[in-house]
Design an enzyme around this catalytic site. Sequence first.
Site, mmCIF file in Angstrom:
data_model
loop_
_atom_site.group_PDB
_atom_site.id
_atom_site.type_symbol
_atom_site.label_atom_id
_atom_site.label_comp_id
_atom_site.label_asym_id
_atom_site.label_seq_id
_atom_site.Cartn_x
_atom_site.Cartn_y
_atom_site.Cartn_z
ATOM 1 N N HIS A 110 9.469 -24.334 7.654
ATOM 2 C CA HIS A 110 8.695 -25.247 8.207
ATOM 3 C C HIS A 110 7.069 -25.026 7.771
ATOM 4 O O HIS A 110 6.449 -25.896 7.901
ATOM 5 C CB HIS A 110 8.407 -24.910 9.679
ATOM 6 C CG HIS A 110 9.737 -25.722 10.596
ATOM 7 N ND1 HIS A 110 9.758 -25.310 11.815
ATOM 8 C CD2 HIS A 110 10.929 -25.899 10.233
ATOM 9 C CE1 HIS A 110 10.942 -26.044 12.130
ATOM 10 N NE2 HIS A 110 11.688 -26.485 11.139
ATOM 11 N N THR B 81 2.555 -1.773 8.778
ATOM 12 C CA THR B 81 2.830 -2.655 10.157
ATOM 13 C C THR B 81 3.149 -4.052 9.469
ATOM 14 O O THR B 81 3.616 -4.922 10.027
ATOM 15 C CB THR B 81 1.635 -2.864 10.902
ATOM 16 O OG1 THR B 81 0.599 -3.357 10.208
ATOM 17 C CG2 THR B 81 1.554 -1.484 11.821
ATOM 18 N N ASP C 197 0.753 -1.238 -0.063
ATOM 19 C CA ASP C 197 -0.163 0.137 0.058
ATOM 20 C C ASP C 197 0.835 1.297 0.191
ATOM 21 O O ASP C 197 2.117 1.226 -0.269
ATOM 22 C CB ASP C 197 -1.172 -0.023 1.140
ATOM 23 C CG ASP C 197 -0.273 0.214 2.509
ATOM 24 O OD1 ASP C 197 0.889 0.320 2.618
ATOM 25 O OD2 ASP C 197 -0.996 0.047 3.347
ATOM 26 N N CYS D 28 2.971 -3.450 3.884
ATOM 27 C CA CYS D 28 2.144 -2.166 4.437
ATOM 28 C C CYS D 28 3.004 -1.541 5.689
ATOM 29 O O CYS D 28 4.009 -1.796 5.635
ATOM 30 C CB CYS D 28 0.673 -2.648 4.650
ATOM 31 S SG CYS D 28 0.532 -3.539 6.082
ATOM 32 N N HIS E 74 6.686 -31.696 8.319
ATOM 33 C CA HIS E 74 6.119 -30.450 8.107
ATOM 34 C C HIS E 74 5.025 -30.368 6.974
ATOM 35 O O HIS E 74 4.229 -29.729 6.859
ATOM 36 C CB HIS E 74 6.787 -29.025 7.869
ATOM 37 C CG HIS E 74 7.863 -29.199 8.904
ATOM 38 N ND1 HIS E 74 7.792 -28.700 10.123
ATOM 39 C CD2 HIS E 74 9.311 -29.542 8.914
ATOM 40 C CE1 HIS E 74 8.641 -28.800 11.060
ATOM 41 N NE2 HIS E 74 9.523 -29.171 10.241
#
Length: 148
Positions: free
Chosen positions: A100, A69, A10, A67, A135
């Site tokens: 993983h 955060t 963004d 973005c 995994h």
Amino acid sequence: MADKMVAASDHAGLNLRAEGIKAARARGVEVEDLGPFTADSVDYPDFAVRVGEAIGAGRARFGLLVCGTGIGISIAANKLPGVRAALCRTEYEARMARAHNDANVLCLGERVTGPGLGAAIVEAFLATPFEGGRHARRVEKLDALDRR
Ligand code: RB5
């Protein structure tokens, strides 16, 4: 498919997206930049969709989303089928997300992670193979959640 990557952000992730693209290209990874291409305010779900749809359609193996955060864009990305998006703050998390979780989309937050660390996280993500083994069963269960 070679290790092609699609990238988007963004308005709050423009600079770190550019750093991440540079780091990926320096590793020889083909990158398709899906924008945005101006600093105008945009809504991060719209750009998560661009990357998520490209991953879901098999147009790219990896995605990069940025973005402010990294939180909103990772939430959005993980709602799209075929996407296993991981928000990473450290190189360790990036390695584990690949080894993983077989994460295929790396999410970063430009207001949290500086450019040097961001580039190192991208490199760690792209350099680390999925371990498979025990995994693989867990990742299959993750993918089954798309069909619930
Ligand atoms: C935009 O101001 C900001 O909310 C967005 O970039 C992101 O941090 C949301 O999770």
